[in-house]
Design a protein around this motif. Structure first.
Motif, short mmCIF file in Angstrom:
data_model
loop_
_atom_site.label_atom_id
_atom_site.label_comp_id
_atom_site.label_asym_id
_atom_site.label_seq_id
_atom_site.Cartn_x
_atom_site.Cartn_y
_atom_site.Cartn_z
N ALA A 100 40.48 27.59 43.87
CA ALA A 100 40.54 26.41 42.91
C ALA A 100 41.63 26.42 41.75
N CYS A 101 41.76 27.70 41.33
CA CYS A 101 42.61 27.90 40.30
C CYS A 101 43.98 27.51 40.58
N VAL A 102 44.29 27.91 42.05
CA VAL A 102 45.82 27.61 42.53
C VAL A 102 45.87 26.28 42.97
N GLU A 103 44.75 25.71 43.16
CA GLU A 103 44.98 24.30 43.62
C GLU A 103 44.97 23.47 42.21
N GLN A 104 44.57 23.76 41.42
CA GLN A 104 44.33 22.70 40.22
C GLN A 104 45.35 23.22 39.08
N ASP A 106 45.49 26.11 37.59
CA ASP A 106 44.96 26.53 36.25
C ASP A 106 45.89 27.76 35.74
N ILE A 107 46.73 27.94 34.83
CA ILE A 107 47.44 28.90 34.78
C ILE A 107 46.79 29.76 33.61
N SER A 108 45.90 29.07 32.81
CA SER A 108 44.98 29.81 31.74
C SER A 108 44.16 30.88 32.18
N ALA A 109 43.48 30.45 33.46
CA ALA A 109 42.53 31.05 34.14
C ALA A 109 42.95 32.30 34.75
N LEU A 110 44.20 31.86 35.53
CA LEU A 110 44.79 33.13 35.87
C LEU A 110 45.20 34.21 35.06
N THR A 111 45.72 33.89 33.97
CA THR A 111 46.23 34.82 32.98
C THR A 111 45.27 35.67 32.44
N ARG A 123 54.20 31.78 39.39
CA ARG A 123 54.71 32.41 40.81
C ARG A 123 53.51 32.14 41.79
N LEU A 124 52.23 32.68 41.59
CA LEU A 124 51.11 32.58 42.09
C LEU A 124 50.61 31.22 42.89
N VAL A 125 50.74 30.34 41.91
CA VAL A 125 50.58 28.88 42.21
C VAL A 125 51.84 28.42 43.11
N GLY A 136 40.37 29.20 53.08
CA GLY A 136 39.25 28.29 52.61
C GLY A 136 38.36 28.01 53.70
N ALA A 137 38.91 28.10 54.78
CA ALA A 137 37.96 27.69 56.04
C ALA A 137 36.89 28.46 56.19
N GLY A 138 37.03 29.66 55.84
CA GLY A 138 36.14 31.01 56.09
C GLY A 138 34.78 30.99 55.24
N PHE A 139 34.88 29.83 54.30
CA PHE A 139 33.70 29.97 53.36
C PHE A 139 32.29 30.10 53.55
N ALA A 140 32.04 29.89 54.72
CA ALA A 140 30.62 29.65 55.30
C ALA A 140 30.54 31.13 55.75
#
Length: 209
Positions: A100-104, A106-111, A123-125, A136-140
């Motif tokens: 979710a952080c990557v998709e959004q 959200d640099i602040s959360a990653l740092t 760079r991660l994003v 993500g498909a493996g969440f279940a």
């Protein structure tokens, strides 16, 4: 390649783990997201594993779920990201939260993860946002951890001896500075927690939005 291990837990000292598999002791490192779900020492567990081979060492990493290992492997492909930061990411947030952080973006959360600055987070994003769909498909997928074992004795009230120092050591191993690790662990300790509970509380506090 060692992809899966099932054996008896001989020792837990985050982020390190010793597993007895048919008389052979395997030393592993695991993120705290896996440690939180491990049964007590003496019980049997199944872990999904990743082996890295270098000239000077063979390092084995264990994960509760295949999707966590998939994310760890994806992280290792990002320039500047090594195993230590990969474990820190999976200790500070679960796979769903990281995606979710990557998709959004959200640099602040990653740092907030130790070892990740603004440029590394960016760079991660950039490098991962198109690679995470399969993970993500493996969440279940259900956890692979088992609890059948030798019938270890139940816990007793009060913090186990060494719980706070073990928690501090684990936070340092995840990349936090000693002074910060000591402060975080003491703030999360109420005198009656295991090392895993102290670490969970410390990481939750530092990763709160």
């Amino acid at each position: 390649m060692i992809g899966r291990l099932r054996g008896q837990i001989l020792r837990k000292q985050p982020p390190h783990l010793l597993l007895d598999v048919n008389g052979v002791g395997y030393e592993l490192e695991a993120p705290m997201s896996t440690f939180y779900e491990l049964p007590p020492v003496g019980n049997t567990v199944t872990l999904i594993t990743h082996l890295t081979v270098r000239e000077d060492a063979h390092n084995l990493y264990g994960f509760a779920r295949e999707r966590d290992r998939d994310l760890f492997r994806a992280l290792l492909k990002v320039s500047g990201i090594g195993a230590r930061i990969g474990l820190a990411i999976l200790s500070g947030m679960d796979t769903a939260r990281f995606i979710a952080c990557v998709e959004q973006e959200d640099i602040s959360a990653l740092t907030r993860v130790p070892g990740i600055g603004t440029k590394t987070a960016q760079r991660l994003v950039v490098e991962l946002r198109d690679r995470l769909e399969g993970i993500g498909a493996g969440f279940a997928t259900a956890t692979t951890l088992g609890t059948a074992g030798s019938g270890a004795a139940p816990g007793v009230p009060g913090s186990p001896p060494g719980a706070l120092p073990d928690a501090v050591s684990a936070l340092i191993a995840l990349g936090y500075k000693p002074a910060d690790a000591n402060r975080m662990a003491r703030a999360a300790d109420d005198g009656a927690k295991t090392s895993e509970e102290i670490i969970r509380g410390a990481l939750r506090a530092v990763n709160m939005p």
